[in-house]
Design a protein around this motif. Structure first.
Motif, PDB file in Angstrom:
ATOM      1  N   THR A 191     -15.479 -33.722 -69.112  1.00  0.00           N
ATOM      2  CA  THR A 191     -16.468 -33.275 -70.105  1.00  0.00           C
ATOM      3  C   THR A 191     -17.874 -33.738 -69.714  1.00  0.00           C
ATOM      4  O   THR A 191     -18.800 -33.664 -70.516  1.00  0.00           O
ATOM      5  N   SER A 192     -18.036 -34.189 -68.475  1.00  0.00           N
ATOM      6  CA  SER A 192     -19.378 -34.580 -68.004  1.00  0.00           C
ATOM      7  C   SER A 192     -20.352 -33.410 -68.049  1.00  0.00           C
ATOM      8  O   SER A 192     -21.572 -33.615 -68.089  1.00  0.00           O
ATOM      9  N   ASN A 193     -19.825 -32.191 -68.016  1.00  0.00           N
ATOM     10  CA  ASN A 193     -20.712 -31.025 -68.115  1.00  0.00           C
ATOM     11  C   ASN A 193     -21.527 -31.059 -69.404  1.00  0.00           C
ATOM     12  O   ASN A 193     -22.672 -30.629 -69.446  1.00  0.00           O
ATOM     13  N   PHE A 326     -26.023 -45.630 -68.963  1.00  0.00           N
ATOM     14  CA  PHE A 326     -24.625 -45.754 -68.504  1.00  0.00           C
ATOM     15  C   PHE A 326     -23.794 -44.578 -68.994  1.00  0.00           C
ATOM     16  O   PHE A 326     -24.185 -43.869 -69.950  1.00  0.00           O
ATOM     17  N   ALA A 327     -22.671 -44.379 -68.315  1.00  0.00           N
ATOM     18  CA  ALA A 327     -21.735 -43.320 -68.708  1.00  0.00           C
ATOM     19  C   ALA A 327     -20.323 -43.867 -68.545  1.00  0.00           C
ATOM     20  O   ALA A 327     -20.089 -44.800 -67.775  1.00  0.00           O
ATOM     21  N   PHE A 328     -19.434 -43.297 -69.305  1.00  0.00           N
ATOM     22  CA  PHE A 328     -18.030 -43.694 -69.162  1.00  0.00           C
ATOM     23  C   PHE A 328     -17.154 -42.509 -69.536  1.00  0.00           C
ATOM     24  O   PHE A 328     -17.619 -41.555 -70.198  1.00  0.00           O
ATOM     25  N   GLY A 329     -15.925 -42.535 -69.114  1.00  0.00           N
ATOM     26  CA  GLY A 329     -15.018 -41.437 -69.454  1.00  0.00           C
ATOM     27  C   GLY A 329     -13.585 -41.933 -69.498  1.00  0.00           C
ATOM     28  O   GLY A 329     -13.169 -42.734 -68.664  1.00  0.00           O
ATOM     29  N   MET A 330     -12.866 -41.473 -70.512  1.00  0.00           N
ATOM     30  CA  MET A 330     -11.460 -41.906 -70.627  1.00  0.00           C
ATOM     31  C   MET A 330     -10.585 -40.735 -71.073  1.00  0.00           C
ATOM     32  O   MET A 330     -11.065 -39.790 -71.717  1.00  0.00           O
TER      33      MET A 330
HETATM   34  N1  PHE Z   1     -15.941 -37.941 -65.186  1.00  0.00           N
HETATM   35  C1  PHE Z   1     -15.006 -38.967 -64.764  1.00  0.00           C
HETATM   36  C2  PHE Z   1     -13.611 -38.374 -64.724  1.00  0.00           C
HETATM   37  O1  PHE Z   1     -13.371 -37.351 -65.307  1.00  0.00           O
HETATM   38  C3  PHE Z   1     -15.001 -40.133 -65.689  1.00  0.00           C
HETATM   39  C4  PHE Z   1     -16.275 -40.871 -65.688  1.00  0.00           C
HETATM   40  C5  PHE Z   1     -17.272 -40.543 -66.564  1.00  0.00           C
HETATM   41  C6  PHE Z   1     -16.505 -41.912 -64.810  1.00  0.00           C
HETATM   42  C7  PHE Z   1     -18.468 -41.217 -66.567  1.00  0.00           C
HETATM   43  C8  PHE Z   1     -17.674 -42.588 -64.789  1.00  0.00           C
HETATM   44  C9  PHE Z   1     -18.647 -42.246 -65.678  1.00  0.00           C
HETATM   45  O2  PHE Z   1     -12.738 -38.917 -64.093  1.00  0.00           O
END
Ligand code: PHE
Length: 363
Positions: A191-193, A326-330
């Motif tokens: 969902t980074s889009n 910062f960004a993260f994804g789970m």
């Molecule tokens: N977009 C990465 C994924 O789908 C997850 C992620 C998001 C990692 C943001 C770092 C920062 O695997």
């Protein structure tokens, strides 16, 4: 003996029979009147039996009507009128009584308007929705807003803007479904889009979480599927530090899994973050001692994260000398499987009501 009767005697016999029938009709009308006046107006079953006895297909009125054939010709009309009057009188009396019963709510045939309605079986929330909502709510409390975007995406928003050029080897990390009509269109692999689309809007600072479905061309098994769900997050402002990232995620896992959870960061690589890390939590099943679920390590990997790469900011016309973030994804499936003890990821998408019903009372 009929054969010995004269013609006039036969007529006399018919006439007498007619009088007896008329007598019987009057008697039955009287009986009906007495009975209906004394009737217990709350007993619907008794009323129905009473009605059947008089007006049923084998009832008194019908039987008396059947005598029409023995009524003398010049009396048939009169007989018919009397019988019709009796029938209508009985019908209207029964009608009035039935109405009375319905209004007072009595009996099996009436409608008791005081009873509670039939329960409508309520559906249940899907375990993925439950987990998504839990994750989203925690971040909302920290001031993150929900942002959503398209599942069918162009190459630029899904890859290029995120610092994955066309020949970037990391594109192979996510096996992509392309739309056969155009190689430029694909099913988003993360969902980074949505984060790219949000940054392009140019309104800063940004604090969003992006829940949604993503697609990857992976072999379907108990542990992986060709589509799954993610929550990604993005925070862009002036002077955002890795410590902010750590603290945000630490707060999240404590809210999610409890105060005794421990976290660790391992250096990792994502093209769109620098530095990048993967975050593990102490295994909630064995409390870090080591079990089958955490593969004896005591740790479970739950998300990827990092500081947004300056090139990604540039691609979205954000000045990287002024802003960072910062960004993260789970994934959502994994924590949902852990929380609800689900052993096969395929159950989430099979729509088996026996599976889904188990979550009626879940939160
Ligand atoms: N977009 C990465 C994924 O789908 C997850 C992620 C998001 C990692 C943001 C770092 C920062 O695997």
């Amino acid at each position: 003996m009929y054969h010995s009767l004269t013609k006039s005697a036969l007529k006399w016999h018919i006439w007498m029979h007619y009088l007896r029938i008329m007598d019987e009709i009057l008697r039955q009308i009287g009986a009906f009147q007495d009975e209906i006046e004394a009737f217990d107006t709350t007993d619907a079953d008794a009323l129905e039996n009473f009605r059947i006895r008089f007006l049923g297909t084998k009832g008194i009125v019908k039987a008396l009507m059947g005598e029409m054939k023995s009524v003398p010709g010049d009396r048939k009309r009169e007989f018919g009128q009397v019988m019709n009057a009796f029938k209508q009188f009985a019908e209207s009396k029964f009608g009035a009584l039935t109405e009375k019963l319905i209004v007072s709510g009595g009996g099996a045939h009436g409608i008791d308007t005081t009873l509670p309605g039939d329960p409508l079986p309520a559906g249940s929330r899907h375990p993925i929705t439950l987990m998504r909502n839990r994750i989203v709510t925690i971040f909302q409390r920290m001031g993150f807003a929900v942002a959503e975007g398209p599942e069918i995406e162009d190459d630029w928003h899904n890859f290029t803007a995120l610092n994955l050029d066309e020949d970037h080897p990391a594109r192979d990390m996510q096996d992509t479904f392309y739309l056969s009509k155009s190689p430029d269109w694909l099913l988003r692999t993360h969902t980074s889009n949505v984060q790219i689309r949000e940054m392009q809007k140019g309104k800063l600072p940004i604090r969003i979480i992006c829940p949604g479905r993503v697609y990857r061309n992976e072999t379907i098994s108990a542990r992986s599927h060709c589509f799954f769900h993610q929550v990604e997050g993005l925070y862009i402002d002036e002077d955002v530090s890795f410590a902010d990232l750590k603290q945000t995620l630490y707060f999240f896992v404590k809210e999610m899994f409890g105060d005794d959870v421990r976290i660790r960061f391992r250096p990792s690589y994502f093209p769109f973050t620098e530095p990048s890390a993967e975050m593990d939590i102490s295994c909630q099943l064995c409390k870090g001692k080591g079990c089958a679920v955490c593969k004896r390590t005591g740790w479970l990997e739950i998300l990827g994260c990092g500081m947004v790469h300056p090139k990604v900011l540039e691609n979205c016309n954000i000045d990287p000398t002024r802003y960072n973030g910062f960004a993260f994804g789970m994934g959502i499936e994994r924590p949902a499987m852990l929380k609800y003890g689900i052993r096969d990821i395929r159950l989430f998408s099979e729509n088996d009501v026996r599976f889904l019903r188990q979550f009626t009372a879940a939160t």
